[in-house]
Scaffold this motif. Structure first.
Motif, mmCIF file in Angstrom:
data_model
loop_
_atom_site.group_PDB
_atom_site.id
_atom_site.type_symbol
_atom_site.label_atom_id
_atom_site.label_comp_id
_atom_site.label_asym_id
_atom_site.label_seq_id
_atom_site.Cartn_x
_atom_site.Cartn_y
_atom_site.Cartn_z
ATOM 1 N N LEU A 65 0.832 -1.194 0.000
ATOM 2 C CA LEU A 65 0.000 0.000 0.000
ATOM 3 C C LEU A 65 0.871 1.250 0.000
ATOM 4 O O LEU A 65 1.873 1.312 0.707
ATOM 5 C CB LEU A 65 -0.885 0.025 1.251
ATOM 6 N N ALA A 66 0.488 2.231 -0.797
ATOM 7 C CA ALA A 66 1.160 3.521 -0.714
ATOM 8 C C ALA A 66 0.741 4.209 0.581
ATOM 9 O O ALA A 66 -0.257 3.847 1.209
ATOM 10 C CB ALA A 66 0.807 4.380 -1.921
ATOM 11 N N ASP A 67 1.511 5.207 0.983
ATOM 12 C CA ASP A 67 1.225 5.927 2.212
ATOM 13 C C ASP A 67 -0.141 6.609 2.138
ATOM 14 O O ASP A 67 -0.680 6.860 1.060
ATOM 15 C CB ASP A 67 2.323 6.971 2.455
ATOM 16 N N THR A 68 -0.690 6.922 3.307
ATOM 17 C CA THR A 68 -2.009 7.562 3.372
ATOM 18 C C THR A 68 -2.060 8.831 2.545
ATOM 19 O O THR A 68 -3.047 9.102 1.852
ATOM 20 C CB THR A 68 -2.356 7.898 4.837
ATOM 21 N N SER A 69 -1.001 9.621 2.584
ATOM 22 C CA SER A 69 -1.000 10.892 1.858
ATOM 23 C C SER A 69 -1.037 10.709 0.352
ATOM 24 O O SER A 69 -1.349 11.645 -0.382
ATOM 25 C CB SER A 69 0.233 11.717 2.243
ATOM 26 N N GLU A 114 -7.203 16.770 2.046
ATOM 27 C CA GLU A 114 -7.089 15.803 3.139
ATOM 28 C C GLU A 114 -5.634 15.402 3.362
ATOM 29 O O GLU A 114 -4.873 15.174 2.420
ATOM 30 C CB GLU A 114 -7.914 14.546 2.835
ATOM 31 N N ASP A 115 -5.261 15.309 4.637
ATOM 32 C CA ASP A 115 -3.942 14.809 5.040
ATOM 33 C C ASP A 115 -2.783 15.611 4.472
ATOM 34 O O ASP A 115 -1.733 15.073 4.124
ATOM 35 C CB ASP A 115 -3.779 13.332 4.638
ATOM 36 N N THR A 116 -2.971 16.915 4.346
ATOM 37 C CA THR A 116 -1.864 17.774 3.924
ATOM 38 C C THR A 116 -1.174 18.335 5.166
ATOM 39 O O THR A 116 -1.787 18.449 6.232
ATOM 40 C CB THR A 116 -2.364 18.924 3.037
ATOM 41 N N ARG A 117 0.070 18.691 4.988
ATOM 42 C CA ARG A 117 0.824 19.118 6.163
ATOM 43 C C ARG A 117 0.368 20.494 6.646
ATOM 44 O O ARG A 117 -0.034 21.362 5.863
ATOM 45 C CB ARG A 117 2.331 19.133 5.856
ATOM 46 N N GLU A 118 0.456 20.677 7.927
ATOM 47 C CA GLU A 118 0.100 21.956 8.532
ATOM 48 C C GLU A 118 1.198 22.980 8.241
ATOM 49 O O GLU A 118 2.389 22.668 8.299
ATOM 50 C CB GLU A 118 -0.071 21.776 10.045
ATOM 51 N N ARG A 122 -4.565 16.874 -7.056
ATOM 52 C CA ARG A 122 -5.733 16.015 -7.239
ATOM 53 C C ARG A 122 -5.295 14.570 -7.463
ATOM 54 O O ARG A 122 -5.872 13.636 -6.914
ATOM 55 C CB ARG A 122 -6.547 16.518 -8.438
ATOM 56 N N ILE A 123 -4.275 14.392 -8.314
ATOM 57 C CA ILE A 123 -3.642 13.083 -8.503
ATOM 58 C C ILE A 123 -2.351 13.122 -7.710
ATOM 59 O O ILE A 123 -1.420 13.856 -8.066
ATOM 60 C CB ILE A 123 -3.377 12.807 -9.990
ATOM 61 N N ARG A 124 -2.280 12.348 -6.653
ATOM 62 C CA ARG A 124 -1.217 12.516 -5.670
ATOM 63 C C ARG A 124 0.087 11.870 -6.116
ATOM 64 O O ARG A 124 0.518 10.844 -5.598
ATOM 65 C CB ARG A 124 -1.678 11.969 -4.330
ATOM 66 N N SER A 125 0.679 12.500 -7.120
ATOM 67 C CA SER A 125 1.948 12.023 -7.639
ATOM 68 C C SER A 125 2.682 13.193 -8.275
ATOM 69 O O SER A 125 2.055 14.120 -8.787
ATOM 70 C CB SER A 125 1.728 10.919 -8.681
#
Length: 613
Positions: free
Chosen positions: A220-224, A243-247, A585-588
């Protein structure tokens, strides 16, 4: 009596010896079988009758020998009979073959008899076929040879940890693997089929993002990096980009904000500040089809003559006033590398925008928020105050006015529409009821648009007018800077617009494709003049961060300009914001078309409480 016993014994012995022959002869002619049996039984009886004339000691052996002789005679008789049926051998080769030693028929016959007995189970034990069947049932079934193309999941610690974090996704993935998922069914996030370039992540048909773990199997890839999550009903739900972006430092500051920002422009009477006026013409305003006069790549490099100021210099000088002059008056770009207040270093500087880097490495774009209102034919009056705040009044040809008050960092604190008849509509007000934000207590993100298919006008209207599930209000700064707040309302992708590389201009033929969006926003504002829509710009990860942030902000402004120019959407009901490559949007990473996008979000419900009028 003895004769009867001997006769019976001979017959039984004969039948026992004949049993294999009887079994082997099942396919032979029944008449031949009866004839052979009759002859052998007759010989057996004759042998028994002669037994009385022989010595008793040798009777048993003689009976067995005679029985064997009788059986041999019968076999010879059958061979002779079958020989008559066979065609005679031709002279020549057959003669040579006859010279060769022949295999003993008796040995072959014996083996065949034994095999026949074993197959039929005549000896009182399971036959050979039955034993083979029993042995086969005892042996475990052979496992099918694994498909080399089949996708396998690793069992290492990383996979175990991620599976524990994402139980829903790992369940979906395991089911896909059990159903025969193969590597050629994967799609690379950067586009194309597996194998992906440089070991890039890939997505399964159901939407689980996986990555090679270096040893052959996948994990599995990481949650982010996951683009979907499992909803309450078990369906795959596309995750919001936020979602799940760094603060960031900006989001922390916005979340902690508990009182309004003070600014001299809020309470000062009109005309009390330093006033500048401008008559906007077509030549002095920018159209959506035109690119900006400044080149961001040149701005990123900075001026050769500009010298960076130290942090101490930034504290001594009124850097906020310099920023105001640079952006409001077009006095020229700030020096790249110089510092503004709060230790913000200038990463990119152009007359229309400045990108600064915060201490945590995050970046922000600063711009003139009134630029969108500078439409041809309007008069613009700006008052600048000593604390860096400003008040700008845009007066239109129909007599209506839009009043915007900004702080020293050019953030909008208040915006008011005064109609020609004197009616006042409060559009933005960050000067009252400011509350801190506890991100952990916020509702789940709104369901986002799934897929790339363009929406028709009815679907677009439904998507944009969907009510936000929230009771409280937020400031515009909180909406812009806190991803979890912004994601409470879903964005709608503007797929009709594409931009050339490095450009923010929109061709007229593309602008006309915004007709449905323009009509929906225009209708919404007609029904409720206080509606606010935020146009957002995004890029992929190719290029420098500061360049992408400024470029995405310019593109968002171009979309807003096109809505105003072509469909008469009031510009005061629009705010623009670029996010660069922060929210993919596409997390890559890489050159991905799906990440180079513009979107629109209705934020009216976030700016006001549910019962606001």
């Amino acid at each position: 009596m003895r004769r009867i016993i001997h006769n019976t014994t001979a017959i039984v012995t004969c039948l026992a010896l004949l049993a294999p022959q009887i079994a082997a002869a099942q396919d032979q002619n029944q008449d031949d079988l009866k004839e052979g049996l009759s002859a052998i039984i007759t010989q057996a009886k004759e042998a028994a009758q002669d037994e009385d004339a022989r010595p008793a000691a040798k009777g048993k052996k003689r009976g067995e020998d005679e029985l064997a002789d009788a059986m041999k005679a019968e076999a010879d008789r059958k061979d002779a009979k079958e020989g008559d049926k066979k065609p005679k051998a031709k002279p020549g080769k057959a003669d040579k073959d006859d010279a060769k030693p022949k295999a003993k028929p008796q040995q072959k016959d014996t083996k065949d008899k034994k095999a026949d007995k074993e197959d039929l189970g005549i000896l009182g034990e399971p036959g050979k076929a039955a034993r083979d069947q029993q042995d086969a049932e005892k042996k475990p079934a052979k496992k099918p040879k694994p498909d080399e193309n089949a996708l396998t999941i690793g069992t290492g610690k990383v996979q175990s940890d991620r599976a524990a974090q994402m139980p829903g996704l790992v369940k979906v993935l395991n089911q896909e693997v059990q159903d025969g998922l193969t590597q050629d069914q994967l799609n690379c996030l950067q586009g194309g089929s597996y194998p992906c370039a440089d070991g890039d992540r890939a997505i399964t048909p159901r939407g689980v993002v996986v990555e090679p773990n270096g040893g052959g199997p996948f994990r599995l890839a990481d949650t982010s990096n996951q683009m979907f999550r499992v909803g309450k009903s078990g369906d795959m739900v596309q995750r919001a980009a936020e979602e799940d972006t760094r603060e960031t430092q900006a989001s922390r500051e916005a979340a902690k904000q508990s009182k309004p920002v003070s600014a001299a422009a809020l309470n000062a009477s009109e005309g009390s500040g330093k006033v500048t006026e401008q008559k906007v013409t077509k030549d002095s305003s920018r159209s959506s089809s035109e690119d900006f006069a400044t080149n961001l790549r040149d701005a990123l490099a900075g001026s050769d003559n500009a010298k960076a100021r130290s942090k101490d210099d930034a504290k001594d000088d009124d850097s906020s006033s310099d920023l105001t002059k640079a952006l409001l008056l077009g006095a020229g770009a700030l020096a790249v590398g110089s510092f503004l207040n709060n230790n913000r270093q200038v990463a990119l500087s152009a007359p229309d925008r400045v990108v600064v880097t915060r201490e945590d490495g995050s970046q922000e774009v600063i711009k003139d928020e009134v630029a969108l209102l500078r439409q041809p034919g309007s008069n613009v009056t700006t008052e600048n105050f000593d604390d860096g705040s400003s008040r700008t009044v845009v007066t239109r040809e129909d007599g209506s006015r839009v009043v915007t008050i900004r702080d020293a960092d050019l953030r909008v604190l208040r915006r008011t529409l005064v109609s020609a008849d004197g009616t006042t509509t409060q559009l933005i007000d960050d000067t009252t009821d400011v509350q801190p934000v506890d991100v952990s207590q916020l509702p789940a993100p709104a369901e986002v648009q799934n897929g790339d298919a363009p929406m028709n006008e009815d679907d677009l209207r439904t998507a944009l007018r969907r009510e936000a599930d929230i009771e409280r209000r937020f400031t515009l700064s909180q909406i812009r800077n806190i991803p979890e707040v912004r994601s409470l309302v879903a964005p709608v992708n503007i797929d009709a617009i594409t931009f050339d590389s490095g450009s923010a201009a929109i061709r007229p033929d593309q602008a006309k494709q915004l007709q449905s969006l323009g009509r929906v926003i225009q209708d919404s504002v007609a029904e409720n003049p206080s509606e606010i829509f935020m146009i957002e710009g995004h890029t992929d990860t190719v290029g420098a961060d500061a360049f992408n942030l400024a470029l995405s902000d310019r593109r968002a402004e171009s979309v807003a300009l096109a809505l105003t120019e072509y469909f008469d959407v009031p510009p005061e009901n629009l705010v623009t914001q670029g996010y660069g490559e922060q929210f993919l949007r596409i997390r890559s990473e890489g050159d991905i078309r799906g990440n180079r996008r513009a979107s629109v979000r209705r934020i009216t419900d976030l700016l006001r409480t549910a019962n606001a009028q």
